[in-house]
Motif scaffolding. Structure first.
Motif, PDB file in Angstrom:
ATOM      1  N   ALA A 103      -2.591  22.966  22.763  1.00 42.94           N
ATOM      2  CA  ALA A 103      -2.208  21.650  22.231  1.00 42.94           C
ATOM      3  C   ALA A 103      -3.096  21.269  21.050  1.00 42.94           C
ATOM      4  O   ALA A 103      -2.636  20.670  20.073  1.00 42.94           O
ATOM      5  CB  ALA A 103      -2.317  20.594  23.334  1.00 42.94           C
ATOM      6  N   GLY A 106      -1.865  23.048  18.004  1.00 46.96           N
ATOM      7  CA  GLY A 106      -0.667  22.378  17.505  1.00 46.96           C
ATOM      8  C   GLY A 106      -0.995  21.109  16.744  1.00 46.96           C
ATOM      9  O   GLY A 106      -0.435  20.833  15.672  1.00 46.96           O
ATOM     10  N   PHE A 117       3.997  21.513  14.920  1.00 47.56           N
ATOM     11  CA  PHE A 117       3.142  21.620  16.105  1.00 47.56           C
ATOM     12  C   PHE A 117       3.399  22.949  16.815  1.00 47.56           C
ATOM     13  O   PHE A 117       2.466  23.661  17.204  1.00 47.56           O
ATOM     14  CB  PHE A 117       3.441  20.445  17.042  1.00 47.56           C
ATOM     15  N   SER A 118       4.671  23.293  16.971  1.00 41.64           N
ATOM     16  CA  SER A 118       5.049  24.524  17.673  1.00 41.64           C
ATOM     17  C   SER A 118       4.568  25.769  16.937  1.00 41.64           C
ATOM     18  O   SER A 118       4.216  26.774  17.572  1.00 41.64           O
ATOM     19  CB  SER A 118       6.566  24.581  17.862  1.00 41.64           C
ATOM     20  N   HIS A 313       2.977  20.845  24.743  1.00 41.41           N
ATOM     21  CA  HIS A 313       3.693  19.829  23.960  1.00 41.41           C
ATOM     22  C   HIS A 313       3.579  18.422  24.549  1.00 41.41           C
ATOM     23  O   HIS A 313       4.101  17.465  23.986  1.00 41.41           O
ATOM     24  CB  HIS A 313       5.164  20.231  23.808  1.00 41.41           C
TER      25      HIS A 313
END
Length: 348
Positions: A103, A106, A117-118, A313
C-alpha cells in the motif's frame, strides 16, 4: 576485517527489516512519537535500547538453535497449542505488514509520481518476487546497498530542514504541548515491540545462518544505533513541517519535494527501495516458514504477493493508523515471553 564487514551487513539487514513504508515515509513515526511533542526524543532513546538488547537476543537464540525460521524459536519458547497460536499470530502480522508495504508503494506512485496506485503495487510485487529467487544472499546484498543510501538521505533531510530554519528559508518547529504521561512511553514500547517481533522472521534465521555471536552482537548494536539516529532525524524534519506534512500519506516524500528537483526524485527512488527491502524480508519469512522445497517457497511467495497486493487497496494511512497499533499490543505480549523465558545465552 571480514567479521566487521559481516557485522555491518547484519546491521543493514536489521535496519532494512524495520525501516519499511511506515518508517521511511514518516507516517509510522508520527503515529508513535511525533504526535506527543518534543518528548518523542526521549522515548526514542528507550526504543533504541530495546532494539539493541532484544535484536541481539533474537539473533543469538537463532544461532544457538541453528534456526532456519522463526518457528524453530517458537518451538523453543512455547509448547502445545500455544505454539500453534503464536505461529499463526506472527504469520498474520507479517502478512499484514506486507500488505502495508505494498500500500505504501501504491501511495508513493500516486502522490509523488502521479501514476496509478495499482501500478506501484504491481512494480513492488514483481521486484520482490525476482529478488526471492536469490534467497537470504539476495536479502543481504539488497540491504547492503539500500540501507546506507537511505541513512544518508534521512540525515540530509534533517540537515536540509535545520539549515533552512537557520537561514530563514524554512521554519523551526511550531510550539506544541509536551506530553509526559504513560501514553508516551506505552506508545514507544508498542513501537519497539511491534518492530522487534516482526523482525523475528528475518533475524532468527539470520542468526542461525551466521552463527557467530560477536558478529551478531555488533550487528544488533550498530543496527539499533542507526535506527535510533534515523528516528531522531525523521522526527525533527516532521516537527518542522507540521501540520502541512500530515495532509500526505507519505510526509517524508512531501518534505523531499522542497529539495532540488533531482534530489527529490532520488529520495523517492530510495524510499521505494526501502519499502522493497522490507517486503523482501517479510515475504522471505512467510515463505520460509511454510515451504519445504525451494519451488514451494517461490510459488508460495507469488501467491502471498498477489493476495497482499489486492488487499493493499484499502489504503496506506488506514493500515498504519489501526493495524500497526493492534500489532503493537500483540507484539508486547510476545516480547514479554521472550524476555522472561529462562534461556541463558552463551557469552559473546
Amino acid at each position: 576485517m571480514a567479521n566487521r564487514w559481516l557485522s555491518l551487513q547484519v546491521a543493514c539487514v536489521y535496519i532494512g527489516t524495520v525501516v519499511g513504508a511506515g518508517f521511511a515515509s514518516g507516517q509510522e513515526i508520527y503515529q508513535f512519537f511525533v504526535q506527543f511533542g518534543p518528548v518523542a526524543y526521549l522515548s526514542i532513546v528507550l526504543v533504541t535500547a530495546l532494539f539493541a538488547w532484544l535484536g541481539y537476543r533474537l539473533m543469538a537464540l537463532g544461532a544457538m538453535l541453528k534456526a532456519t525460521s522463526f518457528r524453530d524459536l517458537n518451538a523453543h519458547l512455547y509448547t502445545g497449542a500455544l505454539r500453534k497460536i503464536i505461529d499463526a499470530i506472527l504469520l498474520f502480522m507479517l502478512f499484514g505488514v506486507t500488505v502495508a508495504m505494498l500500500a505504501g508503494t501504491g501511495a508513493l506512485f500516486k502522490e509523488q509520481l502521479h501514476l496509478s496506485f495499482s501500478l506501484g503495487v504491481l512494480t513492488a510485487v514483481v521486484a520482490t518476487f525476482v529478488t526471492m529467487l536469490f534467497g537470504m544472499n539476495g536479502l543481504l546484498k539488497v540491504n547492503s546497498v539500500i540501507v546506507p543510501t537511505l541513512i544518508l538521505f534521512v540525515f540530509y533531510t534533517a540537515f536540509h530542514t535545520w539549515w533552512g530554519a537557520h537561514t530563514g528559508t524554512g521554519h523551526w518547529p511550531l510550539p506544541s504541548p509536551v506530553h509526559l504521561g504513560a501514553q508516551v512511553w506505552l506508545s514507544a514500547l508498542l513501537y519497539g515491540a511491534m518492530n522487534i517481533a516482526l523482525s523475528a522472521g528475518v533475524l532468527v534465521p539470520l542468526g542461525g545462518q551466521i552463527g557467530q555471536l560477536k558478529v551478531l552482537k555488533r550487528g544488533a548494536i550498530f543496527g539499533a544505533i542507526g535506527l535510533g539516529a534515523m528516528l531522531v532525524a525523521v522526527s525533527f524534519a516532521l516537527f518542522c513541517y507540521l501540520p502541512d506534512a500530515l495532509a500526505y500519506a507519505m510526509p517524508m516524500a512531501f518534505i523531499a519535494s522542497h529539495f532540488a528537483h533531482w534530489l527529490s526524485w532520488l529520495f523517492i527512488a530510495v524510499l521505494f527501495g526501502e519499502i522493497y527491502s522490507t517486503l523482501i524480508g517479510n515475504v522471505y519469512a512467510l515463505a520460509a516458514t511454510a515451504a519445504i522445497s525451494r519451488r514451494q517457497m517461490l510459488i508460495g511467495s507469488l501467491v502471498l504477493l498477489i493476495i497482499a497486493g489486492a488487499l493493499s487497496h484499502f489504503g496506506f494511512k488506514i493500515i498504519v493508523a489501526y493495524a500497526y497499533t493492534g500489532f503493537g499490543w500483540v507484539s508486547l505480549f510476545l516480547i514479554l515471553i521472550l524476555v522472561l523465558h529462562r534461556t541463558h545465552l552463551p557469552r559473546a
